[in-house]
Design a protein around this motif. Sequence first.
Motif, short mmCIF file in Angstrom:
data_model
loop_
_atom_site.label_atom_id
_atom_site.label_comp_id
_atom_site.label_asym_id
_atom_site.label_seq_id
_atom_site.Cartn_x
_atom_site.Cartn_y
_atom_site.Cartn_z
N VAL A 159 0.87 -1.18 0.00
CA VAL A 159 0.00 0.00 0.00
C VAL A 159 0.91 1.23 0.00
O VAL A 159 1.63 1.46 0.96
N PRO A 160 0.90 2.01 -1.08
CA PRO A 160 1.85 3.12 -1.19
C PRO A 160 1.41 4.38 -0.45
O PRO A 160 0.23 4.58 -0.16
N GLY A 161 2.39 5.21 -0.15
CA GLY A 161 2.15 6.55 0.37
C GLY A 161 1.32 6.60 1.63
O GLY A 161 1.40 5.73 2.50
N LYS A 162 0.49 7.63 1.72
CA LYS A 162 -0.30 7.88 2.92
C LYS A 162 -1.55 7.03 3.00
O LYS A 162 -2.31 7.14 3.97
N ASP A 163 -1.79 6.17 2.02
CA ASP A 163 -2.93 5.25 2.12
C ASP A 163 -2.67 4.18 3.17
O ASP A 163 -3.59 3.45 3.54
N ASN A 198 -4.27 1.86 9.68
CA ASN A 198 -5.25 2.36 8.72
C ASN A 198 -4.79 2.13 7.29
O ASN A 198 -3.68 2.51 6.92
N VAL A 199 -5.64 1.48 6.50
CA VAL A 199 -5.40 1.31 5.06
C VAL A 199 -6.58 1.91 4.32
O VAL A 199 -7.73 1.49 4.54
N MET A 200 -6.33 2.88 3.48
CA MET A 200 -7.38 3.43 2.64
C MET A 200 -7.44 2.66 1.32
O MET A 200 -6.42 2.27 0.76
N LEU A 201 -8.66 2.42 0.85
CA LEU A 201 -8.92 1.82 -0.46
C LEU A 201 -8.30 0.44 -0.63
O LEU A 201 -7.69 0.14 -1.66
N PRO A 202 -8.45 -0.46 0.34
CA PRO A 202 -7.85 -1.79 0.19
C PRO A 202 -8.35 -2.56 -1.03
O PRO A 202 -7.60 -3.34 -1.61
N TYR A 242 -6.03 -4.57 -3.59
CA TYR A 242 -6.27 -6.02 -3.67
C TYR A 242 -7.58 -6.22 -4.42
O TYR A 242 -8.63 -6.50 -3.83
N PRO A 243 -7.56 -6.07 -5.76
CA PRO A 243 -8.79 -6.08 -6.57
C PRO A 243 -9.62 -7.35 -6.42
O PRO A 243 -10.86 -7.29 -6.59
N ALA A 244 -8.99 -8.46 -6.08
CA ALA A 244 -9.75 -9.71 -5.93
C ALA A 244 -10.78 -9.63 -4.82
O ALA A 244 -11.72 -10.44 -4.76
N TRP A 245 -10.62 -8.66 -3.92
CA TRP A 245 -11.55 -8.50 -2.81
C TRP A 245 -12.84 -7.80 -3.23
O TRP A 245 -13.83 -7.82 -2.52
N ILE A 291 -9.53 -0.29 5.89
CA ILE A 291 -9.19 -1.22 6.96
C ILE A 291 -8.71 -0.39 8.14
O ILE A 291 -7.88 0.50 7.99
N PHE A 292 -9.23 -0.71 9.30
CA PHE A 292 -9.01 0.15 10.47
C PHE A 292 -8.93 -0.75 11.69
O PHE A 292 -9.86 -1.48 11.99
N ALA A 293 -7.81 -0.75 12.40
CA ALA A 293 -7.65 -1.61 13.57
C ALA A 293 -6.87 -0.88 14.65
O ALA A 293 -5.90 -0.18 14.37
N LYS A 294 -7.31 -1.06 15.89
CA LYS A 294 -6.66 -0.43 17.03
C LYS A 294 -5.85 -1.46 17.80
O LYS A 294 -6.31 -2.57 18.04
#
Length: 205
Positions: A82-86, A105-109, A113-116, A144-147
């Motif tokens: 996942v590149p950059g600030k994503d 935090n992952v933006m636009l997973p 991962y297009p298969a998702w 994706i968001f996890a604490k």
Amino acid sequence: PAAHGYSTGSSRHPWRQHAAEVDMSTAGASGISGDSYTVSVADRKYFEENGFVLLKQVVTEQELQTIIEPVYLKFMNGEVHVPGKDLCDMSGAHGRTPAEFSVYNVMLPRIYYPAWQGNVLEQRCKAIADQLRGGDMHIDFDQIFAKRASSADSAFLWCARQLAAAATVQRHAAVPGTAGAALASRSGSKLRSGEPNFAPAPSEV
């Protein structure tokens, strides 16, 4: 967890603090229907009257284990680039490696991962949004968001924007906050021994 934001306006429902005060006993039975999800007439009515509704088991345990969590863990373990600030630590800390993040935090997973794309939980969340909003809803973003468990800097306090939103009339639906998707909500995922040390969440929002 992955959060799927549909184009309804806000990204978080303002009734979380009032949920315990609302009698849910009048909500009817809704449930899985193949790759879709049927929201009962009673639950749709409850949603219109109260601004939220609790919908249980949008995915089965088997679907969670075989479809959702394997991909979630690919991101958590760094197997998907996942590149950059994503990819960032939403606690606000800088200079940490992903393994050190407090709020992962992952933006636009689904882009990385297009298969998702089009997985069963995504389809059911769309079906729920269509039924509750009365139209053809589409994903605006996913996340994706996890604490991390027992981490002081992973606490999210109320901010002025959230307090302002709580005073307005908006409509959202809460669906299970496991490792798949949360419609207009964010929450954690249950993890097993040996997996990244991020906080588990309830089986439902």
